[in-house]
Design a protein around this motif. Structure first.
Motif, PDB file in Angstrom:
ATOM      1  N   GLY A 147       0.813  -1.209   0.000  1.00  0.00           N
ATOM      2  CA  GLY A 147       0.000   0.000   0.000  1.00  0.00           C
ATOM      3  C   GLY A 147       0.849   1.262   0.000  1.00  0.00           C
ATOM      4  O   GLY A 147       0.516   2.248  -0.673  1.00  0.00           O
ATOM      5  N   GLU A 148       1.954   1.243   0.729  1.00  0.00           N
ATOM      6  CA  GLU A 148       2.850   2.409   0.763  1.00  0.00           C
ATOM      7  C   GLU A 148       3.414   2.723  -0.628  1.00  0.00           C
ATOM      8  O   GLU A 148       3.564   3.875  -1.003  1.00  0.00           O
ATOM      9  N   LEU A 149       3.742   1.659  -1.374  1.00  0.00           N
ATOM     10  CA  LEU A 149       4.344   1.863  -2.693  1.00  0.00           C
ATOM     11  C   LEU A 149       3.298   2.105  -3.773  1.00  0.00           C
ATOM     12  O   LEU A 149       3.608   2.635  -4.835  1.00  0.00           O
ATOM     13  N   GLY A 150       2.052   1.676  -3.517  1.00  0.00           N
ATOM     14  CA  GLY A 150       0.984   1.849  -4.496  1.00  0.00           C
ATOM     15  C   GLY A 150       0.815   0.679  -5.445  1.00  0.00           C
ATOM     16  O   GLY A 150       0.241   0.834  -6.529  1.00  0.00           O
ATOM     17  N   LEU A 151       1.304  -0.504  -5.056  1.00  0.00           N
ATOM     18  CA  LEU A 151       1.234  -1.682  -5.931  1.00  0.00           C
ATOM     19  C   LEU A 151       0.024  -2.545  -5.608  1.00  0.00           C
ATOM     20  O   LEU A 151      -0.426  -2.611  -4.468  1.00  0.00           O
ATOM     21  N   ARG A 152      -0.454  -3.230  -6.634  1.00  0.00           N
ATOM     22  CA  ARG A 152      -1.522  -4.219  -6.460  1.00  0.00           C
ATOM     23  C   ARG A 152      -0.870  -5.499  -5.937  1.00  0.00           C
ATOM     24  O   ARG A 152       0.160  -5.930  -6.438  1.00  0.00           O
ATOM     25  N   LEU A 153      -1.497  -6.120  -4.932  1.00  0.00           N
ATOM     26  CA  LEU A 153      -0.872  -7.267  -4.260  1.00  0.00           C
ATOM     27  C   LEU A 153      -1.776  -8.490  -4.297  1.00  0.00           C
ATOM     28  O   LEU A 153      -2.967  -8.388  -3.988  1.00  0.00           O
ATOM     29  N   HIS A 154      -1.198  -9.621  -4.666  1.00  0.00           N
ATOM     30  CA  HIS A 154      -1.835 -10.913  -4.431  1.00  0.00           C
ATOM     31  C   HIS A 154      -0.998 -11.624  -3.390  1.00  0.00           C
ATOM     32  O   HIS A 154      -0.007 -12.293  -3.709  1.00  0.00           O
ATOM     33  N   ALA A 155      -1.357 -11.435  -2.121  1.00  0.00           N
ATOM     34  CA  ALA A 155      -0.651 -12.109  -1.033  1.00  0.00           C
ATOM     35  C   ALA A 155      -1.162 -13.535  -0.956  1.00  0.00           C
ATOM     36  O   ALA A 155      -2.315 -13.815  -1.290  1.00  0.00           O
ATOM     37  N   THR A 156      -0.310 -14.454  -0.534  1.00  0.00           N
ATOM     38  CA  THR A 156      -0.818 -15.789  -0.239  1.00  0.00           C
ATOM     39  C   THR A 156      -0.433 -16.138   1.181  1.00  0.00           C
ATOM     40  O   THR A 156       0.617 -15.745   1.676  1.00  0.00           O
ATOM     41  N   ARG A 157      -1.351 -16.865   1.844  1.00  0.00           N
ATOM     42  CA  ARG A 157      -1.024 -17.376   3.175  1.00  0.00           C
ATOM     43  C   ARG A 157      -0.493 -18.797   2.956  1.00  0.00           C
ATOM     44  O   ARG A 157      -1.245 -19.732   2.737  1.00  0.00           O
ATOM     45  N   GLY A 158       0.824 -18.902   2.956  1.00  0.00           N
ATOM     46  CA  GLY A 158       1.465 -20.192   2.799  1.00  0.00           C
ATOM     47  C   GLY A 158       1.612 -20.891   4.134  1.00  0.00           C
ATOM     48  O   GLY A 158       1.181 -20.388   5.174  1.00  0.00           O
ATOM     49  N   SER A 159       2.236 -22.076   4.091  1.00  0.00           N
ATOM     50  CA  SER A 159       2.392 -22.835   5.333  1.00  0.00           C
ATOM     51  C   SER A 159       3.300 -24.030   5.088  1.00  0.00           C
ATOM     52  O   SER A 159       3.471 -24.472   3.948  1.00  0.00           O
ATOM     53  N   MET A 160       3.883 -24.523   6.189  1.00  0.00           N
ATOM     54  CA  MET A 160       4.609 -25.796   6.165  1.00  0.00           C
ATOM     55  C   MET A 160       4.222 -26.540   7.445  1.00  0.00           C
ATOM     56  O   MET A 160       4.213 -25.952   8.530  1.00  0.00           O
ATOM     57  N   ASP A 161       3.890 -27.826   7.313  1.00  0.00           N
ATOM     58  CA  ASP A 161       3.534 -28.614   8.508  1.00  0.00           C
ATOM     59  C   ASP A 161       4.161 -30.008   8.483  1.00  0.00           C
ATOM     60  O   ASP A 161       3.753 -30.879   9.250  1.00  0.00           O
ATOM     61  N   LEU A 162       5.142 -30.195   7.578  1.00  0.00           N
ATOM     62  CA  LEU A 162       5.803 -31.506   7.487  1.00  0.00           C
ATOM     63  C   LEU A 162       7.287 -31.328   7.826  1.00  0.00           C
ATOM     64  O   LEU A 162       8.116 -31.044   6.955  1.00  0.00           O
ATOM     65  N   GLY A 163       7.605 -31.455   9.112  1.00  0.00           N
ATOM     66  CA  GLY A 163       8.988 -31.275   9.554  1.00  0.00           C
ATOM     67  C   GLY A 163       9.844 -32.502   9.285  1.00  0.00           C
ATOM     68  O   GLY A 163       9.346 -33.562   8.887  1.00  0.00           O
ATOM     69  N   ALA A 164      11.137 -32.326   9.511  1.00  0.00           N
ATOM     70  CA  ALA A 164      12.105 -33.387   9.209  1.00  0.00           C
ATOM     71  C   ALA A 164      11.797 -34.674   9.970  1.00  0.00           C
ATOM     72  O   ALA A 164      11.997 -35.775   9.441  1.00  0.00           O
ATOM     73  N   THR A 177       1.561 -26.512  13.071  1.00  0.00           N
ATOM     74  CA  THR A 177       0.682 -27.683  13.042  1.00  0.00           C
ATOM     75  C   THR A 177      -0.294 -27.517  11.877  1.00  0.00           C
ATOM     76  O   THR A 177      -0.551 -26.395  11.405  1.00  0.00           O
ATOM     77  N   THR A 178      -0.854 -28.628  11.439  1.00  0.00           N
ATOM     78  CA  THR A 178      -1.822 -28.596  10.332  1.00  0.00           C
ATOM     79  C   THR A 178      -3.025 -27.720  10.703  1.00  0.00           C
ATOM     80  O   THR A 178      -3.468 -26.875   9.905  1.00  0.00           O
ATOM     81  N   ALA A 179      -3.519 -27.896  11.907  1.00  0.00           N
ATOM     82  CA  ALA A 179      -4.700 -27.131  12.338  1.00  0.00           C
ATOM     83  C   ALA A 179      -4.403 -25.639  12.393  1.00  0.00           C
ATOM     84  O   ALA A 179      -5.231 -24.820  11.956  1.00  0.00           O
ATOM     85  N   ASP A 180      -3.232 -25.286  12.923  1.00  0.00           N
ATOM     86  CA  ASP A 180      -2.871 -23.861  12.980  1.00  0.00           C
ATOM     87  C   ASP A 180      -2.760 -23.259  11.581  1.00  0.00           C
ATOM     88  O   ASP A 180      -3.194 -22.124  11.336  1.00  0.00           O
ATOM     89  N   ALA A 181      -2.164 -24.017  10.670  1.00  0.00           N
ATOM     90  CA  ALA A 181      -1.985 -23.509   9.303  1.00  0.00           C
ATOM     91  C   ALA A 181      -3.337 -23.263   8.636  1.00  0.00           C
ATOM     92  O   ALA A 181      -3.545 -22.234   7.977  1.00  0.00           O
ATOM     93  N   LEU A 182      -4.254 -24.189   8.810  1.00  0.00           N
ATOM     94  CA  LEU A 182      -5.582 -24.029   8.197  1.00  0.00           C
ATOM     95  C   LEU A 182      -6.325 -22.839   8.799  1.00  0.00           C
ATOM     96  O   LEU A 182      -6.929 -22.034   8.087  1.00  0.00           O
ATOM     97  N   LEU A 217      -2.911 -31.403   4.899  1.00  0.00           N
ATOM     98  CA  LEU A 217      -2.989 -29.952   4.727  1.00  0.00           C
ATOM     99  C   LEU A 217      -3.375 -29.596   3.290  1.00  0.00           C
ATOM    100  O   LEU A 217      -4.219 -28.721   3.061  1.00  0.00           O
ATOM    101  N   LEU A 218      -2.783 -30.296   2.328  1.00  0.00           N
ATOM    102  CA  LEU A 218      -3.166 -30.056   0.928  1.00  0.00           C
ATOM    103  C   LEU A 218      -4.641 -30.394   0.713  1.00  0.00           C
ATOM    104  O   LEU A 218      -5.400 -29.609   0.142  1.00  0.00           O
ATOM    105  N   ARG A 219      -5.035 -31.558   1.205  1.00  0.00           N
ATOM    106  CA  ARG A 219      -6.394 -32.038   0.950  1.00  0.00           C
ATOM    107  C   ARG A 219      -7.434 -31.123   1.595  1.00  0.00           C
ATOM    108  O   ARG A 219      -8.498 -30.892   1.020  1.00  0.00           O
ATOM    109  N   GLU A 220      -7.134 -30.606   2.769  1.00  0.00           N
ATOM    110  CA  GLU A 220      -8.114 -29.760   3.471  1.00  0.00           C
ATOM    111  C   GLU A 220      -8.071 -28.302   3.015  1.00  0.00           C
ATOM    112  O   GLU A 220      -9.050 -27.575   3.165  1.00  0.00           O
ATOM    113  N   SER A 221      -6.930 -27.885   2.465  1.00  0.00           N
ATOM    114  CA  SER A 221      -6.832 -26.496   1.981  1.00  0.00           C
ATOM    115  C   SER A 221      -7.726 -26.261   0.768  1.00  0.00           C
ATOM    116  O   SER A 221      -8.261 -25.156   0.586  1.00  0.00           O
ATOM    117  N   ALA A 222      -7.864 -27.283  -0.076  1.00  0.00           N
ATOM    118  CA  ALA A 222      -8.610 -27.085  -1.334  1.00  0.00           C
ATOM    119  C   ALA A 222     -10.075 -26.718  -1.083  1.00  0.00           C
ATOM    120  O   ALA A 222     -10.541 -25.674  -1.575  1.00  0.00           O
TER     121      ALA A 222
END
Ligand SMILES: [Zn+2]
Length: 453
Positions: A147-164, A177-182, A217-222
């Motif tokens: 908004g400060e720069l005046g650009l149009r933004l498509h933000a995405t809420r990404g996530s990772m829930d599969l640790g090593a 966690t999967t629940a937190d990400a959703l 997470l993939l299956r529930e995000s859709a």
């Protein structure tokens, strides 16, 4: 004709369906929208009434460029792990990325978006997927900086829930966690997504990649995204190592895997798609699944050359992406047009990617990938007034036989003027609304803090 803006005298490349180009044409704008595009000077009644007039003589006038994939925060980790393939590069960077805060991300986003703006980008797609505990409102910070720069933004809420410890690539401390990400994905849509025609901010839901998120997470995000009326985004088919991961863990390739969790469709776009088979391309085309093509990043990480010509020939929607600056330190979108043209030719021959086709990917292609082909991506009456005047009068471009080749094959021209929704965002190569020295200082401080932490 109150509030009329006129741009006259440039070589106007409309990117409309017919590919119309107007030598010394005009564009008229009112209320943030294009009201007329035509050959020669504007009609005299318009000229008499215009409140603002820009002389575009010596410029190439194009639609604003649309970036479909980025990780703005990575502006703070340019120059790291310079000679690594994707998986080694990620493992080297995850610990540092896990120390970001809303404050440092804001500085990185400002630097990344300032660079995008100065390279002709009017719409910024970002994919943010690391949210350390206690890091504050990271998405809010990115939205604020756009908004400060005046650009149009498509933000995405990404996530990772599969640790090593579960067989994923990122360390456990970098994942949610999967629940937190959703829940956080839904919260982000409710907080920032604007579905209206001229929205400056939209949000999509974007679990990071097959090797960093769970199948759940993939299956529930859709269905969550579809219920909320927003798009889905992820990384797919970027490297041979990802394909090997999917083969071993799921017994199938990345496209089959993503299809199995409901992730092919005209509301989905995926970054990279370097290693698509002919059958995969046919699935993308049949379902309308979009692709963010990121040629510089693919080269930097030696991931391969994406099948741009075959995807376009099959009818797959494809836009361009800078990708995060940690794998593309250049960070300019305009230069990805040239990169896309050159790499496509290396893969499929000299006629594989004419410059006008590459420019179409960067404009209408990106608009289609983001679901905004009725609003942006071409210079046509009724569309939003997002456009760029590229200066072709300097020594790099003076005398060039084709103004579009100046942009698509030459060095990146200076942006003489860039308008977003009819308002100045870049003027004579500089940000119109923000101080670049201040942003550079913030980036330097935040990068140093991150490196020291
Ligand atoms: Zn990426």
């Amino acid at each position: 004709m109150a509030g009329l803006t006129l741009i006259e005298g440039g070589h106007v490349v409309t990117m409309d369906a017919a590919g119309a180009e107007l030598a010394r044409g005009h564009v008229a704008i009112r209320g943030g929208r294009i009201v007329a595009v035509g050959p020669g000077p504007a009609p005299s009644d318009m000229r008499d009434a215009a409140a603002r007039r820009y002389d575009a003589t010596g410029t190439l006038v194009t639609p604003g460029l649309i970036n479909t994939h980025h990780h703005l925060y990575q502006w703070l980790t340019r120059g790291w792990a310079q000679d690594s393939i994707l998986f080694d590069w990620l493992v080297a960077l995850y610990p540092t990325w896990s120390r970001i805060t809303a404050d440092t991300v804001g500085a990185g986003a400002a630097g990344a978006m300032a660079t995008l703006a100065r390279s002709g980008c009017t719409t910024v797609g970002d994919h943010h997927y690391i949210f350390p505990a206690g890091s504050g409102d990271i998405l809010g910070s990115i939205v604020h900086e756009a908004g400060e720069l005046g650009l149009r933004l498509h933000a995405t809420r990404g996530s990772m829930d599969l640790g090593a410890s579960q067989g994923g690539l990122p360390p456990d401390f970098a994942v949610e966690t999967t629940a937190d990400a959703l829940q956080a994905s839904e919260d982000a849509v409710r907080a920032f997504h604007d579905p209206s025609f001229d929205a400056m901010v939209r949000v999509a839901i974007a679990p990071c990649s097959p090797f960093s998120v769970t199948t759940d997470l993939l299956r529930e995000s859709a269905p969550l995204a579809r219920e909320l009326g927003v798009r889905l985004h992820t990384h797919g088919s970027e490297t041979v190592e990802e394909a090997a991961f999917c083969a071993e863990r799921f017994g199938m390739g990345p496209t089959e895997y993503l299809e199995s969790v409901g992730w092919l469709g005209d509301d989905v776009w995926m970054a990279h798609c370097v290693h698509l088979s002919d059958a995969d391309i046919a699935k993308f085309a049949a379902t309308g699944t979009g692709v963010a093509h990121c040629p510089s990043s693919n080269a930097r990480l030696a991931a391969g050359i994406a099948p741009l010509r075959p995807m376009l020939d099959a009818g797959v929607p494809v836009g361009l992406g800078v990708d995060g600056a940690a794998s593309n330190e250049d960070g300019t979108l305009g230069s990805e047009i040239r990169q896309a043209a050159l790499m496509s030719r290396l893969r499929d021959g000299a006629t594989a990617m004419p410059v006008r086709d590459a420019l179409r990917v960067a404009t209408m292609g990106g608009a289609k990938v983001l679901g905004r082909e009725d609003e942006i991506g071409s210079l046509e009456a009724g569309k939003l007034a997002d456009l760029v005047l590229w200066d072709l009068t300097a020594v790099e471009h003076a005398g060039i036989a084709d103004p579009v080749a100046a942009l698509g094959l030459g060095s990146l021209p200076t942006v003489k003027l860039m308008l977003v929704q009819g308002e100045e965002v870049v003027t004579d190569g500089r940000l119109a609304r923000a101080d670049e020295q201040v942003i550079a200082g913030r980036v330097g401080d935040a990068a140093a803090r991150l490196a020291e932490a």
